[in-house]
Design a protein around this motif. Structure first.
Motif, PDB file in Angstrom:
ATOM      1  N   THR A 279       0.828  -1.210   0.000  1.00 28.75           N
ATOM      2  CA  THR A 279       0.000   0.000   0.000  1.00 28.75           C
ATOM      3  C   THR A 279       0.865   1.264   0.000  1.00 28.75           C
ATOM      4  O   THR A 279       0.478   2.286  -0.593  1.00 28.75           O
ATOM      5  CB  THR A 279      -0.956   0.004   1.207  1.00 28.75           C
ATOM      6  OG1 THR A 279      -0.209  -0.205   2.418  1.00 28.75           O
ATOM      7  CG2 THR A 279      -1.994  -1.097   1.085  1.00 28.75           C
ATOM      8  N   TRP A 282       1.786   1.854  -3.484  1.00 24.56           N
ATOM      9  CA  TRP A 282       0.610   2.341  -4.227  1.00 24.56           C
ATOM     10  C   TRP A 282       0.490   3.869  -4.079  1.00 24.56           C
ATOM     11  O   TRP A 282       0.147   4.560  -5.047  1.00 24.56           O
ATOM     12  CB  TRP A 282      -0.647   1.646  -3.721  1.00 24.56           C
ATOM     13  CG  TRP A 282      -1.933   2.187  -4.281  1.00 24.56           C
ATOM     14  CD1 TRP A 282      -2.855   2.953  -3.643  1.00 24.56           C
ATOM     15  CD2 TRP A 282      -2.437   2.000  -5.607  1.00 24.56           C
ATOM     16  NE1 TRP A 282      -3.899   3.253  -4.474  1.00 24.56           N
ATOM     17  CE2 TRP A 282      -3.670   2.678  -5.694  1.00 24.56           C
ATOM     18  CE3 TRP A 282      -1.959   1.321  -6.722  1.00 24.56           C
ATOM     19  CZ2 TRP A 282      -4.440   2.699  -6.846  1.00 24.56           C
ATOM     20  CZ3 TRP A 282      -2.726   1.338  -7.891  1.00 24.56           C
ATOM     21  CH2 TRP A 282      -3.948   2.010  -7.947  1.00 24.56           C
ATOM     22  N   GLN A 283       0.786   4.378  -2.892  1.00 27.62           N
ATOM     23  CA  GLN A 283       0.731   5.823  -2.681  1.00 27.62           C
ATOM     24  C   GLN A 283       1.733   6.540  -3.582  1.00 27.62           C
ATOM     25  O   GLN A 283       1.427   7.586  -4.173  1.00 27.62           O
ATOM     26  CB  GLN A 283       1.020   6.139  -1.206  1.00 27.62           C
ATOM     27  CG  GLN A 283      -0.044   5.658  -0.238  1.00 27.62           C
ATOM     28  CD  GLN A 283      -1.400   6.296  -0.489  1.00 27.62           C
ATOM     29  OE1 GLN A 283      -1.488   7.474  -0.842  1.00 27.62           O
ATOM     30  NE2 GLN A 283      -2.461   5.514  -0.306  1.00 27.62           N
ATOM     31  N   LEU A 310      -4.365  -7.070  -1.282  1.00 26.05           N
ATOM     32  CA  LEU A 310      -4.018  -5.736  -1.776  1.00 26.05           C
ATOM     33  C   LEU A 310      -5.185  -5.125  -2.531  1.00 26.05           C
ATOM     34  O   LEU A 310      -5.529  -3.950  -2.325  1.00 26.05           O
ATOM     35  CB  LEU A 310      -2.784  -5.825  -2.676  1.00 26.05           C
ATOM     36  CG  LEU A 310      -2.380  -4.524  -3.391  1.00 26.05           C
ATOM     37  CD1 LEU A 310      -1.974  -3.458  -2.381  1.00 26.05           C
ATOM     38  CD2 LEU A 310      -1.251  -4.784  -4.384  1.00 26.05           C
ATOM     39  N   LEU A 314      -7.229  -1.688  -1.517  1.00 21.60           N
ATOM     40  CA  LEU A 314      -7.181  -0.495  -2.372  1.00 21.60           C
ATOM     41  C   LEU A 314      -8.533  -0.112  -2.963  1.00 21.60           C
ATOM     42  O   LEU A 314      -8.622   0.846  -3.722  1.00 21.60           O
ATOM     43  CB  LEU A 314      -6.182  -0.718  -3.519  1.00 21.60           C
ATOM     44  CG  LEU A 314      -4.722  -0.927  -3.106  1.00 21.60           C
ATOM     45  CD1 LEU A 314      -3.832  -1.057  -4.333  1.00 21.60           C
ATOM     46  CD2 LEU A 314      -4.234   0.203  -2.209  1.00 21.60           C
TER      47      LEU A 314
END
Length: 712
Positions: A279, A282-283, A310, A314
């Motif tokens: 995560t 992902w940011q 995941l 998300l």
């Protein structure tokens, strides 16, 4: 003229070869031409292409007799008796041989082994001579492939000579003994046991053009196929009715994991840190810094489960996800993960016309994504869609055309992430084809400037070449702790108390591999070994032995079958137990020192065992207790007993005072060897020794074992 089978020179007009006994075709009848226009020589190892030829060599060089789980397919022509009354024998033979070749080639595609051609019947093994982790699935795919091939052949025959063909197929999975069967100087390696008989009985109950599988096989298929329950069948020679299902087709599913977990998931345990890393990346991707994560782990550690977690973290269904799945069946098929993904994304159906396919492709590439029309041409060629006169003929070299196609595929992938951050999942890289790997080279090199997170999974044997990129992170999954494994067991048991010591046994056997923990626990809870008492479980018998679940047997044997020397060493070593010292192993094996040491190194390199200490005093330990169990279970009783006897003898020779210091170990091996007279005094000695150390439970166990042998 020459023999069509062995190429020996024959007299003119010979009907049979005196060298090999093969019948010779003397005429190319209209019917033969209608079938396929090819030679109608008998199907044999001499004309088996590719992998099947390798299988034939493996079967001839197969090692000692073995016990193993296999999936057996029995395929038979429907109403062949009626055909024989209508056709000349040579014409009938031409049809049967063409059908056999077609079926054999399909079996080859899925790495099965044609054990026998029985008239118009075909006996096929999946899981021997080499096991795969998905042998039942391969068998079902092969069955559907055979139905399609025979349907196509039937259509040609009906048009040419008004003959229709159909087959019916039965599939069953179970334990067999595979050994040499010799009669009158002829020998073959056949699977003996109930499994082939049940497959044949199921075939007899199947309707024309259908596949029927047993409940055991159905369980192994997971959710990868559309199955129709056909109820219980009373099979001749089988004591109890057997539940069966018909395979209606392949279920539309994106990944192997989704198909395998169609019935639901247990809560994720012990991966909070890994989910946090994903995560975080992902940011960064959302901020325009494209990220790539390589997740490595042996089978069963939860790579695909982590991807599911995941996606859920998300945003689940609202997330823009591109999923690519590599396949063991298409490891040498160029672009397979790309074409499979693109066809699924475009909604192609098997009966879609060329015009419909082009319309969907051009709408996506030109209209929706604004890419050049040449991209549509290149990707249409990649999808094997006929171009016709829609586009000008490409004049570039084949190499340049390939480079342009890869570039177009990458442009398409990046264009999807142009407006919204995209999650791209690429699973099972250990089965990736070489051309798709080149696609990944290009995609990863350009990913850092895109709004995307690319997550790729692979097993340890795959060696990625992208870890030097700054935007690439390598993540190796570790095994679960004992506490985490115990939490999975407790949840699966719905909080009910397990028999004393069972939880520890499960944890010891499964070694922190989540899949092993789940499958072993489930198999126990669903078996007759345990009795549900409401708030707790009790053993239904006194054995308390934990058997390798059928869902794991194929996967475990597949690891052993990769290397014959490693397998032989593992089977011998498994008789010692979880640990096996080199000096004693050397004393009981028939391998010379150089071969043994090389084989042990390969055993360690394969990840199946660890080494403690240096040769010649080293001790080796199986990495997973279930691997040791699978290797031990594969030994036939006579070989197992002989090895136990050899180990007992080696212990007495190599270890001074073994009878005084390790009487229980010697007693165990003599008992397993069937040498009761040698075992009983040692059990008594072990019991007395345990009493002297005030180890009451151990003393009771040893003395009880000796009394059981006396009673026998």
């Amino acid at each position: 003229m020459r023999c069509l089978s062995c190429n020996v020179e024959l007299p003119p007009n010979a009907r049979f070869c005196l060298e090999c006994g093969a019948a010779q075709m003397q005429k190319d009848t209209g019917l033969v031409a209608a079938v396929d226009g090819q030679s109608t020589r008998p199907a044999s190892g001499s004309d088996i292409p590719g992998q099947l030829a390798e299988n034939t060599l493996e079967s001839k060089a197969a090692p000692k007799d073995e016990r193993r789980q296999i999936t057996v397919m029995f395929c038979d022509l429907v109403d062949s008796t009626a055909l024989s009354s209508r056709l000349d024998p040579e014409d009938l033979r031409a049809i049967i041989q063409t059908y056999q070749r077609a079926a054999r080639d399909v079996v080859c595609r899925y790495d099965g082994h044609v054990a026998q051609f029985l008239g118009d019947g075909i006996l096929v093994y999946f899981g021997y001579p080499r096991a795969h982790e998905d042998d039942a699935i391969r068998a079902a795919h092969a069955g559907l492939g055979i139905l399609a091939e025979v349907s196509s052949l039937s259509a040609r025959l009906e048009q040419q000579v008004q003959i229709q063909l159909a087959v019916r197929i039965g599939i069953h999975s179970g334990l067999v003994v595979v050994g040499e069967s010799s009669i009158g100087g002829l020998s073959d390696r056949l699977a003996i046991g109930e499994t082939p008989n049940v497959a044949a009985r199921l075939q007899a109950h199947a309707s024309a053009g259908t596949i029927v599988v047993s409940e055991v096989t159905r369980h192994l298929l997971g959710g990868q196929f559309e199955l129709v329950d056909v109820g219980e069948m009373v099979l001749k020679g089988v004591s109890t009715p057997l539940r069966a299902a018909r395979v209606a087709g392949v279920r539309a599913s994106v990944s192997r994991f989704d198909a395998a977990t169609h019935s639901g998931l247990t809560p994720l345990v012990g991966r909070a840190q890994e989910v946090g890393l994903l995560t975080d990346r992902w940011q960064l991707a959302q901020e325009g810094e494209g990220q790539v994560i390589l997740i490595a782990g042996e089978p069963g550690l939860g790579k695909s489960r982590l991807l599911r977690e995941l996606r859920d973290a998300l945003g689940g269904e609202t997330l823009q996800v591109l999923r690519f799945q590599c396949s063991p069946y298409y490891a040498n098929s160029a672009y397979y993960p790309l074409t499979e993904h693109l066809e699924r994304a475009l909604g192609y159906t098997p009966d879609a016309s060329t015009e419909q396919k082009f319309a969907a492709l051009e709408n996506l590439i030109i209209v929706r994504l604004g890419l050049p029309s040449q991209h549509a041409q290149l990707l249409a060629m990649m999808l094997s869609i006929p171009i016709g006169e829609r586009y000008p003929v490409l004049t570039s070299t084949p190499q340049r055309q390939k480079e342009d196609t890869l570039s177009a595929a990458v442009d398409l992938t990046l264009a999807v992430a142009r407006n919204d951050c995209a999650l791209i999942l690429f699973e099972d890289l250990h089965w990736v084809d070489p051309t798709t790997r080149e696609f990944l080279d290009l995609l990863i090199s350009r990913a850092s400037a895109a709004r995307l997170l690319l997550v790729l999974t692979h097993r340890p044997e795959f060696e990625p070449r992208w870890t030097t990129h700054g935007h690439v992170t390598a993540l190796a999954l570790s095994r679960l702790s004992r506490t985490q494994s115990g939490a999975i067991v407790t949840r699966l048991a719905a909080g009910k108390v397990l028999p004393a010591g069972l939880l520890e046994q499960i944890i010891e056997k499964t070694d922190g591999v989540p899949l092993f923990v789940e499958e072993l626990t489930r198999s126990l809870l669903e078996s007759a070994q345990l009795r549900d008492m409401g708030d707790r479980y009790e053993f239904a018998d006194s054995s308390g032995d934990l058997k390798v679940p059928s869902t794991l047997r194929d996967s475990l044997m597949a690891r052993l079958d990769r290397d014959p020397i490693v397998k032989e060493i593992a089977q011998t070593a498994a008789v010692f137990g979880r640990e096996f010292p080199y000096p004693l192993l050397r004393a009981v094996t028939s391998l010379d020192n150089a071969t043994l040491q090389e084989g042990l190194q390969r055993l360690v390199d394969s990840g199946l065992a660890f080494r403690r200490g240096a040769l010649p005093e080293a001790v080796f330990i199986f990495k997973h207790a279930l691997v040791q169990d699978a290797a031990y279970d594969s030994l036939v009783r006579t070989r197992r007993q002989a090895l136990h006897a050899a180990i007992a003898g080696a212990l007495e020779r190599e270890i001074p005072h073994a009878k005084e210091t390790q009487p229980e170990l010697l007693a165990h091996h003599y008992t397993a060897a069937g040498m009761i007279q040698a075992a009983v005094p040692l059990w008594h000695k072990a019991g007395v020794s345990a009493l002297a150390r005030v180890a009451a439970q151990e003393a009771i166990s040893h003395l009880s074992r000796g009394l059981e042998l006396l009673a026998a």
